[in-house]
Design a protein around this motif. Structure first.
Motif, PDB file in Angstrom:
ATOM      1  N   ASP A 173       0.814  -1.219   0.000  1.00  0.00           N
ATOM      2  CA  ASP A 173       0.000   0.000   0.000  1.00  0.00           C
ATOM      3  C   ASP A 173       0.843   1.264   0.000  1.00  0.00           C
ATOM      4  OD1 ASP A 173      -2.366  -1.421  -0.031  1.00  0.00           O
ATOM      5  OD2 ASP A 173      -2.628  -1.348   2.148  1.00  0.00           O
ATOM      6  N   TRP A 174       1.975   1.235   0.677  1.00  0.00           N
ATOM      7  CA  TRP A 174       2.822   2.413   0.817  1.00  0.00           C
ATOM      8  C   TRP A 174       3.752   2.625  -0.383  1.00  0.00           C
ATOM      9  CZ3 TRP A 174       7.658   0.603   0.313  1.00  0.00           C
ATOM     10  CH2 TRP A 174       7.920  -0.699   0.727  1.00  0.00           C
ATOM     11  N   CYS A 175       3.766   1.696  -1.330  1.00  0.00           N
ATOM     12  CA  CYS A 175       4.732   1.702  -2.434  1.00  0.00           C
ATOM     13  C   CYS A 175       4.275   2.625  -3.576  1.00  0.00           C
ATOM     14  CB  CYS A 175       4.924   0.267  -2.932  1.00  0.00           C
ATOM     15  SG  CYS A 175       5.958   0.131  -4.394  1.00  0.00           S
ATOM     16  N   ILE A 176       4.942   3.755  -3.731  1.00  0.00           N
ATOM     17  CA  ILE A 176       4.610   4.720  -4.792  1.00  0.00           C
ATOM     18  C   ILE A 176       4.872   4.134  -6.187  1.00  0.00           C
ATOM     19  CG2 ILE A 176       5.092   7.023  -5.736  1.00  0.00           C
ATOM     20  CD1 ILE A 176       3.603   6.963  -2.987  1.00  0.00           C
ATOM     21  N   PRO A 177       6.000   3.451  -6.445  1.00  0.00           N
ATOM     22  CA  PRO A 177       6.187   2.835  -7.762  1.00  0.00           C
ATOM     23  C   PRO A 177       5.092   1.808  -8.099  1.00  0.00           C
ATOM     24  CG  PRO A 177       8.287   2.954  -6.616  1.00  0.00           C
ATOM     25  CD  PRO A 177       7.232   3.346  -5.627  1.00  0.00           C
ATOM     26  N   CYS A 178       4.580   1.110  -7.078  1.00  0.00           N
ATOM     27  CA  CYS A 178       3.483   0.157  -7.309  1.00  0.00           C
ATOM     28  C   CYS A 178       2.232   0.888  -7.788  1.00  0.00           C
ATOM     29  CB  CYS A 178       3.151  -0.618  -6.025  1.00  0.00           C
ATOM     30  SG  CYS A 178       4.518  -1.580  -5.358  1.00  0.00           S
ATOM     31  N   ARG A 179       1.940   2.008  -7.152  1.00  0.00           N
ATOM     32  CA  ARG A 179       0.772   2.803  -7.554  1.00  0.00           C
ATOM     33  C   ARG A 179       0.945   3.348  -8.971  1.00  0.00           C
ATOM     34  NH1 ARG A 179      -0.200   6.369  -2.093  1.00  0.00           N
ATOM     35  NH2 ARG A 179      -0.460   4.598  -0.696  1.00  0.00           N
ATOM     36  N   ASN A 180       2.163   3.768  -9.293  1.00  0.00           N
ATOM     37  CA  ASN A 180       2.428   4.272 -10.640  1.00  0.00           C
ATOM     38  C   ASN A 180       2.239   3.166 -11.684  1.00  0.00           C
ATOM     39  OD1 ASN A 180       3.000   6.793  -9.622  1.00  0.00           O
ATOM     40  ND2 ASN A 180       5.210   6.490  -9.625  1.00  0.00           N
ATOM     41  N   MET A 181       2.720   1.958 -11.381  1.00  0.00           N
ATOM     42  CA  MET A 181       2.536   0.833 -12.316  1.00  0.00           C
ATOM     43  C   MET A 181       1.054   0.549 -12.516  1.00  0.00           C
ATOM     44  SD  MET A 181       5.139  -0.648 -13.831  1.00  0.00           S
ATOM     45  CE  MET A 181       4.590  -2.306 -14.209  1.00  0.00           C
ATOM     46  N   GLU A 182       0.287   0.580 -11.447  1.00  0.00           N
ATOM     47  CA  GLU A 182      -1.152   0.336 -11.541  1.00  0.00           C
ATOM     48  C   GLU A 182      -1.824   1.390 -12.421  1.00  0.00           C
ATOM     49  OE1 GLU A 182      -4.735  -1.330 -11.394  1.00  0.00           O
ATOM     50  OE2 GLU A 182      -3.042  -2.260 -10.382  1.00  0.00           O
TER      51      GLU A 182
ATOM     52  N   VAL B  13       8.643 -18.888 -14.121  1.00  0.00           N
ATOM     53  CA  VAL B  13       8.953 -18.897 -15.549  1.00  0.00           C
ATOM     54  C   VAL B  13       9.666 -17.599 -15.932  1.00  0.00           C
ATOM     55  CG1 VAL B  13       7.928 -18.966 -17.868  1.00  0.00           C
ATOM     56  CG2 VAL B  13       6.954 -20.372 -16.029  1.00  0.00           C
ATOM     57  N   GLN B  14       9.164 -16.482 -15.420  1.00  0.00           N
ATOM     58  CA  GLN B  14       9.748 -15.161 -15.666  1.00  0.00           C
ATOM     59  C   GLN B  14       9.602 -14.319 -14.412  1.00  0.00           C
ATOM     60  OE1 GLN B  14      11.361 -13.906 -18.252  1.00  0.00           O
ATOM     61  NE2 GLN B  14      11.085 -15.625 -19.632  1.00  0.00           N
ATOM     62  N   ARG B  15      10.510 -13.365 -14.271  1.00  0.00           N
ATOM     63  CA  ARG B  15      10.476 -12.468 -13.110  1.00  0.00           C
ATOM     64  C   ARG B  15      10.807 -11.061 -13.565  1.00  0.00           C
ATOM     65  NH1 ARG B  15      12.133 -13.468  -7.329  1.00  0.00           N
ATOM     66  NH2 ARG B  15      12.392 -11.384  -6.469  1.00  0.00           N
ATOM     67  N   LYS B  16      10.097 -10.074 -13.005  1.00  0.00           N
ATOM     68  CA  LYS B  16      10.355  -8.661 -13.302  1.00  0.00           C
ATOM     69  C   LYS B  16      10.310  -7.893 -11.997  1.00  0.00           C
ATOM     70  CE  LYS B  16       9.948  -4.912 -16.201  1.00  0.00           C
ATOM     71  NZ  LYS B  16      11.235  -4.434 -15.776  1.00  0.00           N
ATOM     72  N   ASP B  17      11.440  -7.346 -11.609  1.00  0.00           N
ATOM     73  CA  ASP B  17      11.516  -6.521 -10.410  1.00  0.00           C
ATOM     74  C   ASP B  17      11.477  -5.058 -10.814  1.00  0.00           C
ATOM     75  OD1 ASP B  17      12.020  -8.409  -8.100  1.00  0.00           O
ATOM     76  OD2 ASP B  17      13.639  -9.014  -9.437  1.00  0.00           O
ATOM     77  N   GLY B  18      10.679  -4.273 -10.103  1.00  0.00           N
ATOM     78  CA  GLY B  18      10.628  -2.840 -10.358  1.00  0.00           C
ATOM     79  C   GLY B  18       9.609  -2.448 -11.418  1.00  0.00           C
ATOM     80  N   THR B  19       9.638  -1.166 -11.731  1.00  0.00           N
ATOM     81  CA  THR B  19       8.677  -0.616 -12.690  1.00  0.00           C
ATOM     82  C   THR B  19       9.216  -0.734 -14.113  1.00  0.00           C
ATOM     83  OG1 THR B  19       9.620   1.591 -12.493  1.00  0.00           O
ATOM     84  CG2 THR B  19       7.808   1.046 -11.005  1.00  0.00           C
ATOM     85  N   SER B  20       8.310  -0.517 -15.053  1.00  0.00           N
ATOM     86  CA  SER B  20       8.700  -0.519 -16.464  1.00  0.00           C
ATOM     87  C   SER B  20       7.661   0.253 -17.256  1.00  0.00           C
ATOM     88  CB  SER B  20       8.820  -1.946 -16.990  1.00  0.00           C
ATOM     89  OG  SER B  20       7.570  -2.592 -16.937  1.00  0.00           O
TER      90      SER B  20
END
Length: 160
Positions: free
Chosen positions: A77-86, A139-146
């Protein structure tokens, strides 16, 4: 090592489902129990994004029956990059079309359920996206925003 992870995952899920059942035995009203961690209305469709969180075991069984990979979105909930990805990537129509090819599971990594699964898959930062098969193998992993285009490449690589 993978077998040890899978055994650990299953042990954690079984223990959490037993505790959840004991604590919430009377919480189910006019619903059908699908598995030990969630009760859902008959009309709930799991291929659509939904705020309810099924267990990983349920997602793996669904993945096996529908022949679709699972996309796990670890966020907080506190993650700003998560909110941006959404807002900028996950909510677009083109991404939604790709997400329909997956069992999409967005989970808060700071909850008890999220922390258990985060530990098994070595998730240390948010956002983190994992594409796993019906056996629980990454199978695949992606860390961070894109960007949206980069995320689509990631999703398509998990479908092949």
């Amino acid at each position: 090592m993978k077998n040890l992870r899978l055994i650990s995952l299953l042990t954690i899920l079984i223990m959490s489902s037993c505790a959840k059942k004991m604590n919430n035995a009377n919480d189910v009203v006019k619903t059908h129990e699908v598995d030990s961690e969630i009760s859902v209305d008959e009309e709930t469709i799991y291929s659509e994004r939904t705020p309810r969180k099924p267990s990983l075991m349920f997602a793996m069984a669904l993945s096996d029956s529908l022949q679709r990979p699972i996309l796990i979105n670890f966020h907080a909930d506190w993650c700003i990059p998560c909110r941006n990805m959404e807002a900028q990537v996950l909510s677009t129509e083109s991404t939604a079309l790709l997400l329909d090819k997956f069992i999409y599971w967005s989970i808060d990594g700071e909850t008890a359920q999220g922390a258990n699964i985060r530990t098994i898959y070595d998730v240390f930062s948010y956002p983190c996206f994992l594409i796993i098969n019906s056996k629980g193998e990454v199978v695949q992993r992606k860390d961070g925003t894109s960007s949206e285009a980069e995320f689509h490449v990631f999703l398509n690589s998990g479908l092949n």
